[in-house]
Every structure is written in structure tokens, then in C-alpha cells.
Enzyme design. Structure first.
Site, PDB file in Angstrom:
ATOM      1  N   CYS A  33      37.228  33.006  62.257  1.00  0.00           N
ATOM      2  CA  CYS A  33      36.355  33.049  61.084  1.00  0.00           C
ATOM      3  C   CYS A  33      35.063  32.283  61.364  1.00  0.00           C
ATOM      4  O   CYS A  33      33.981  32.730  60.983  1.00  0.00           O
ATOM      5  CB  CYS A  33      37.038  32.424  59.877  1.00  0.00           C
ATOM      6  SG  CYS A  33      38.647  33.093  59.513  1.00  0.00           S
ATOM      7  N   ASP A 437      49.764  23.040  25.155  1.00  0.00           N
ATOM      8  CA  ASP A 437      48.955  23.908  24.319  1.00  0.00           C
ATOM      9  C   ASP A 437      49.524  25.305  24.540  1.00  0.00           C
ATOM     10  O   ASP A 437      50.192  25.550  25.541  1.00  0.00           O
ATOM     11  CB  ASP A 437      47.496  23.816  24.796  1.00  0.00           C
ATOM     12  CG  ASP A 437      46.644  24.880  24.178  1.00  0.00           C
ATOM     13  OD1 ASP A 437      46.704  25.023  22.954  1.00  0.00           O
ATOM     14  OD2 ASP A 437      45.923  25.567  24.910  1.00  0.00           O
TER      15      ASP A 437
END
Lengths: 724, 50
Positions: A33, A437
Site C-alpha cells: 500500500c 439510551d
């Protein structure tokens, strides 16, 4: 890329005529890469240099000023197969400087301990028995020559911090460290001048080396998590379509948008800014912001918040500069208060330091007085007292906590959890109640079809093809459920739905009223109270789809696993039936609905007043104050920026499992920290009596100190594994 | 013991050389990317292209 982009705020100018930009690159993981990116970029005309940093997954590109436009670099990287995101121009900050400073100090201290040890070991090995004490004196003087300047340089971080603490009239771990180092150097120098047999130079520099290693590990862990957080925010940096004064619309990163700018939001797009609607009408899904799943109608003058989804129409939004009386205002005010009130949690190491420093100094003083009383000369008494100080110096204690933190943070990172602060680990281990939540935390941020099982496959396929023609975000859920790929040629009725002719019959997809499916809708709504409804009408029948935010795929098992050791509660801003349904599905008995941000804080405060230590897991704008007020908090990576900034840790990916893993790893890490501190205490229990009795030679001191440090470090490595 | 006259300075000079090398490496960013350096060593893009 269809639209022009404005990236000018990301460009740096290191030298006249040269421009540079830092980018976060996705998918870089090996040497191939590096080569592909660097070569590919250098082939672009005008690029002067490209350098990939594999450790931080960043690339720095330099080009001749004006030779190319910054977006060209992004496009080039995109075609190379590495999507990149610009990173705000980095300034060399104090943190970075302090880290380099520590590493330099560590290098100097290591150099000093190696060379002083070289001289000391030859003395211990027999050079001491030389009939001529001149050699010993020479070696002592050489040691002093190395140890004194090196300690003066390498010890500065400790001396400075101790000075700060003393000026503030408090004591931290650095005070006994500084005292021990200065006294042992002074005593050794005195011994050398007096032609004595023993000096403790090597103990002093070795002490510094071990302590600096611990300090550096601590610093590095904090920097790595910060770097990673910066990468993530660059990757998810939202863009907005900004309307320039010349009437042109260009896409720009959020960082480039200023209050007062005008931003264009299309139907189906997420709103990226807080602001006021100038023009246009739409239904807005604010579930990620407030937890309420029912869409809200907005018209010119209404407030909209970053993170909400414009469902039906295009909007022009004026970016807010001064807001009053809005949700955001309320959140900010609560947030300021919550941060102020956050009970300052005393870290384990500081707690240890609080009793450690007085005990050590009193022991040394008592030793001095004891030897004096027993008739020893004050010189002899002083030497013994100082060996007590050296031998008790918190070498192992300085490594005990940071070593565990580094290993545990690494283990958490591999499991998809990033810590924002070092002491989060300790607080996480102490949490006994977990407060969730609902919207976006227990459920996925993306809506999905809930009642797919009740719908015939043929109908679903037809509706899917028709849904492909719509830009409505809820229609996407039907497309995905149907796996549709061939769109129908349809006509869109803005704000109502789409309609098409298929084999001679008219098909309609859209709001319940648009398809005249009220009767079916009532039935579906009874089963799925928290779902949004979309109707599909064929000439023969009407079908109603319930689209809702699905629970995270592993929510049930994770919540069950957490509930085994912790109390679990759900606090949601959503309506009662929607919350009750989720609570029932997860088997959670305690839940509260219609909670405003202030209500959530009140509930957390009530828990803390009852002696609990709540962990808050939440994501929305409305959760931010609660996240800041809770004892410890975690956010998903999809959370609103403001919520993420308040959380102690962030977890990645669709699964909820990292939360349970974090609790397990933190408990393990905490027990290892305590174990390590006990190891140091046991070491002291053995070594201190010897020192008090005056039996500790420099050789014993060196062996005892290094073996305890190595033991503690090896023990810390066990934090890798979460089992047990 | 005369041997010490040059052995001790020699030992110190060698140690000092190591320290100087470390400080140089630190200043020139040799520790900025510990993973990438390992890969760069085995990449052969510095070979002349045919």
C-alpha cells in the site's frame, strides 16, 4: 466527484511556494500500500513528495503552490483504491513536545545508568578489593561525573511537577521521587569526597530510568488514542453543500463552514449543521438528536440540528451563530454545569501517592532519629535514612498503573473500543449500573423493514422496484429488504410518494394517506408502535410496511450478559410504547420514556445519590449532558460530535459487544493494577526493614529495584486476556 | 591499572556515541512510523526500472 470542493482550510504552507496537506487514508495496512500510494501520487503532475505513515494511517503530500488543486489529490487516491480524508492542518502542540522531551530524558537516563552500572559492577566484582583505594575513588568520581549532569537533565520532568505540587501546597508522587533522587545523589557525592566505600549513583539513575519508562508509556498511550480519534473524526467529517455569494453551490467540509453561511440540504440528506430554516419545507427525522422517532415538520424559521435527516423536501439553512431558547442552548448550558460538577475521581495511583509520600518520609525520619538515639554518628544515621528513601522509591509503583493501562487499552482497541482518557479504565471497572439510551445506541442508526415476515415476497419485490424511484430515506429500507435492482419508471409526488404503471395497473408507494391504507395502517401501528409507516397500494390491496430502527444485532445477548453483573436501565427521549417495546425485547425491567436532557441528568444524580456508579451509554445531542454527568460514559462511533466529545470511550461498528467487553477488560485491568500495587507494597515490606537496619548495600538496592519493576511489568502483560 | 587511562574514556565515548545516535534519530523523526519502516526495508521500488 460531481461537485467542486473547497479544501483550502486543510492546506499548510511549510515553505514559500510549497503547499502541503495531511490526509487520513483508509485501507493502508502493508508495504504494498505504501508503494502504491507514494508512487501513484508522485506520478501526478506538480506533486513534489508523498510520504505514508503506516503507524498512524496518514499520508503527507507536498506540491508546488498552484500546480494542482487539492481535490485532485483526493481523486487520485480514490482511483488508486484508497479513499482519503483531509486532516485539519496539524500544529505541533505541547503534548507532542512533552512526549519527545520524555523520550529524550529516557535516552539520557538509560545512557547514564548503563555507564554508571558498568563502573559499579566492576567495583562490586572486585576492583573494590584493590589495595589502593585510588581506583575506587576514581570510579566514584567518574560515576558522579556521568550521573550528576544526566540526572539534572533527565530528572527535570519530575522536579518540575514536584515543584508545581509543592507550590499548590499538595503532595504528588513526584515529591518523594525528587527528594529521593536529590538526596541520594548528594549523599553519594559526599561519600565520594570522604573516600568512603559505598556510593549510590547507580541506584539514583536506575530509578530515573524506570520511572521515565513508566511516564513515557502513559504519555504515549494518551497520544495514540488522541491521534486515532482525530483520524476517525476526519473520516466521518461531514460535508455540506454551501451556497456561495456568487450563487454557486459547492461541497465543503464542515470545518470550512462559518456561522451565517447558507447551506443547501436536499431531500433524503442528513443535515450537517445547526441552523435556522430560511427557505423550504420538509419533514425532519430528529431521532438521532432527540431520541424521538416521529418526524417533525419544519418550515421557514424553524431550528434544525446537525444529525437530523431531511425526509421529504429540500431546505436552505442559515448556519446558526447566536441561538437562544433552543434545544442546543439548553444542552450547552446543562453541559457546562455537568462538566463543572463532575466529581473529580481520584485515580488509583494518586490515591496510593497520598498515603505513600508521608509514610515514606516519616519512616526515613524515624530511621534517622532511631540510629542517632542508638548512638550512631549523625553521618551513619543520615546514610541509612537515605538508603531507606532510595529503596522505597516508587519505581514499581510508577510502572504498576501505566503498564496495565497500556496493555489493557491495546486489548480494548483490538476489540473495537477506543478510550478517550486514561483514568476511564478505572472508572469503568467501578461502574455498577449501566444506563442505555435507546435510539442509536441500542438500536441501529439506519432504519430497516420490521414486518418483512408478514409480507408476501412478490409484493415486497414490486414495492422494492418502485421504492428505487424514490429518494425518501425510508424507501431505502424497503429497497434493501427487497434486494431490488431494477427501478420502475415512476412519477414522484413531492412529500407524498411515488406512483407507476406496471403491466397496466397503477402502483403507489408513499404516505398512508397517499395510498388510502388507513385501516391496514392502524393494525400495523398497533404491533410496531415505534415504527414509521409506508403504504403500498396495488389495485387489489393495500400493504403497510413498518420501518423502524432495528436493535443492534447482538443487543439482546450483550444486554443479558451485562445484566448478570450490573443493573441495567433504559432512559429514552422517545414515546412510551416505543421504549416499552424495546425494553420488553431486551428483558430490561427498568425504563423511562419522554426524558428531556435535564431529566436524564436528574436520574443519574439520583443513582449516584443512592451510592451507585452509573455507566451511561448514549449517542444523541440530548445525551451529551448526561454523558458528561455520568460517572463514566461510552458512545457509539455514529454519535453526534458533541456526545462523542463528552464520552470517556467510543466503540466502533454495528455490534454492541464492545461495551460488554470493555466492562470485562476494565474489571480485569483494575484487579491487575491493585495486584501490582500490592506487589510493590510486599516488596517494600521486605526491603524496608533491611534498609532500616542498615543492611542494604548498593548491590542489594539495584537488584531489588530492578526485579520488582520487571515483576510488575510482566504482571501487567496479563491484561491482554479478558478471561478470568 | 594504566589500562584504565584509555579504556574508561573509550567506554564513555562509545556510550556517548550511542546516545548521540539516539538523539539524532529522535530529532529526525525516525521513530514516527515504526510499522512503515519495517515494510520499506523490503520494498524494491528503489531498483532501476527495466
Amino acid at each position: 466527484m460531481a461537485e467542486a470542493q473547497d479544501l483550502s482550510i486543510f492546506v499548510r504552507h511549510p515553505v514559500e511556494g510549497i503547499a502541503a496537506m495531511d490526509l487520513v487514508v483508509e485501507g493502508v495496512h502493508c508495504g504494498a500500500c505504501i508503494v502504491a500510494i507514494e508512487k501513484g501520487l508522485k506520478r501526478e503532475a506538480g506533486v513534489r513528495g508523498a510520504r505514508v505513515n503506516l503507524a498512524s494511517k496518514r499520508v503527507t503530500v507536498e506540491w508546488s503552490e498552484g500546480a494542482l488543486e487539492p481535490p485532485a489529490i483526493l481523486e487520485r487516491l480514490e482511483t488508486l483504491g484508497y479513499p482519503a480524508h483531509p486532516l485539519a492542518a496539524e500544529t505541533v502542540d505541547d503534548e507532542q513536545k512533552a512526549e519527545k522531551r520524555l523520550l529524550r530524558s529516557l535516552g539520557v537516563a538509560a545512557f547514564a545508568s548503563m555507564n554508571v552500572m558498568l563502573l559499579s559492577i566492576s567495583l562490586w566484582a572486585g576492583a573494590d578489593s584493590d589495595p589502593n583505594p585510588a581506583t575506587r575513588d576514581l570510579f566514584h568520581w567518574l560515576s558522579a561525573l556521568i550521573a550528576l549532569p544526566c540526572s539534572a537533565y533527565a530528572g527535570l520532568p519530575f522536579f518540575e511537577s514536584a515543584g508545581r505540587a509543592l507550590r499548590a501546597r499538595s503532595v504528588n508522587m513526584d515529591v518523594p521521587i525528587s527528594v529521593a533522587i536529590v538526596l541520594s545523589l548528594a549523599m553519594s557525592l559526599f561519600q565520594t569526597i570522604a573516600h568512603e566505600r559505598t556510593a549510590y549513583f547507580e541506584s539514583a539513575v536506575m530509578l530515573l530510568t524506570f520511572l521515565l519508562a513508566g511516564r513515557y508509556l502513559d504519555r504515549r498511550m494518551r497520544r495514540r488514542t488522541r491521534d486515532f480519534a482525530a483520524n476517525l473524526s476526519a473520516i466521518r467529517a461531514d460535508r455540506a453543500t454551501k451556497l456561495f455569494d456568487d450563487g454557486e453551490a459547492r461541497e465543503a467540509p464542515i470545518a470550512a463552514i462559518r456561522p451565517g453561511d447558507l447551506v443547501l440540504v436536499r431531500a433524503g440528506e442528513r443535515i450537517a449543521v445547526d441552523g435556522t430554516v430560511e427557505d423550504g419545507r420538509s419533514e425532519v427525522d430528529q431521532s438521532l438528536v432527540t431520541g424521538e422517532t416521529r418526524p417533525v415538520e419544519v418550515s421557514p424559521g424553524a431550528q434544525v440540528y446537525a444529525g437530523s435527516l431531511s425526509l421529504t423536501g429540500g431546505l436552505r439553512v442559515r448556519v446558526k451563530n447566536a441561538a437562544t431558547g433552543t434545544l442546543l442552548d439548553e444542552v450547552n448550558a446543562l453541559l457546562a454545569k455537568a462538566v463543572e460538577q463532575r466529581s473529580s475521581c481520584v485515580r488509583l495511583a494518586d490515591r496510593a501517592a497520598r498515603w505513600y509520600a508521608p509514610v515514606v518520609h516519616l519512616t526515613a525520619l524515624a530511621t534517622f532519629l532511631g540510629w542517632l538515639a542508638l548512638g550512631a554518628g549523625w553521618e551513619r544515621a543520615m546514610i541509612v535514612a537515605i538508603t531507606v528513601l532510595i529503596i522505597t522509591c516508587p519505581c514499581a509503583l510508577g510502572l504498576a498503573v501505566p503498564a496495565v493501562q497500556v496493555v489493557a487499552a491495546g486489548a480494548m482497541f483490538r476489540r473495537g473500543l477506543i478510550l478517550n482518557s486514561g483514568d476511564a479504565l478505572e472508572r469503568l471497572a467501578e461502574a455498577d449500573t449501566v444506563v442505555f439510551d435507546k435510539t442509536g445506541t441500542l438500536t441501529q442508526a439506519k432504519p430497516a423493514l420490521a414486518n418483512g415476515a408478514d409480507i408476501a415476497a412478490d409484493d415486497l419485490a414490486l414495492a422494492g422496484s418502485l421504492a428505487l424511484a424514490s429518494r425518501h430515506p425510508l424507501a431505502r429500507a424497503i429497497v434493501e429488504a427487497a434486494g431490488a435492482t431494477t427501478p420502475m419508471i415512476a412519477h414522484e409526488f413531492p412529500g407524498q410518494g411515488v406512483s407507476a404503471l406496471y403491466r397496466g395497473s397503477r402502483l403507489k408507494l408513499g404516505s398512508v394517506a397517499f395510498c388510502k391504507a388507513e385501516a391496514e395502517a392502524a393494525r400495523v401501528a398497533a404491533t410496531w408502535p415505534d415504527a414509521s409507516l409506508i403504504a403500498f397500494r396495488t389495485p387489489e390491496r393495500a400493504i403497510v410496511f413498518a420501518v423502524r430502527q432495528e436493535l443492534r444485532s447482538d443487543a439482546r445477548s450483550v444486554v443479558a450478559a451485562i445484566a448478570r453483573k450490573h443493573e441495567v436501565e433504559i432512559l429514552s427521549g422517545d414515546r412510551e410504547p416505543a421504549v416499552a417495546l424495546v425494553a420488553r425485547e431486551l428483558g430490561v425491567a427498568l425504563f423511562e420514556h419522554d426524558m428531556k436532557p435535564a431529566d436524564k441528568i436528574a436520574r443519574l444524580k439520583a443513582l449516584e445519590a443512592a451510592g451507585k456508579r452509573p455507566l451511561m451509554v448514549g449517542d444523541g445531542l440530548n445525551d451529551a449532558p448526561a454523558l458528561a454527568a455520568a460517572y463514566v460514559s461510552i458512545s457509539p462511533i455514529s454519535a453526534a460530535h458533541i456526545a462523542q466529545a463528552q464520552a470517556d470511550a467510543v466503540f466502533l461498528g454495528e455490534r454492541l459487544a464492545p461495551v460488554a467487553e470493555a466492562l470485562k477488560l476494565a474489571a480485569k485491568a483494575r484487579s491487575l493494577m491493585v495486584e501490582n500495587i500490592w506487589l510493590s507494597v510486599v516488596y517494600n515490606l521486605i526491603a524496608v526493614p533491611l534498609a532500616v537496619l542498615g543492611c542494604v548495600t548498593p548491590l542489594i538496592a539495584a537488584l531489588a529495584m530492578s526485579s520488582s519493576s520487571v515483576l510488575v511489568t510482566l504482571n501487567a502483560l496479563r491484561a491482554h486476556r479478558a478471561q478470568g | 591499572m594504566n589500562v584504565l587511562v584509555y579504556l574508561v574514556p573509550l567506554a564513555l565515548a562509545l556510550g556517548g556515541l550511542g546516545l548521540a545516535a539516539f538523539l539524532w534519530a529522535l530529532r529526525h523523526g525516525q521513530f514516527d512510523d515504526l510499522e512503515g519502516a519495517a515494510w520499506r526495508a523490503i520494498s524494491d521500488d528503489d531498483l532501476p526500472e527495466d
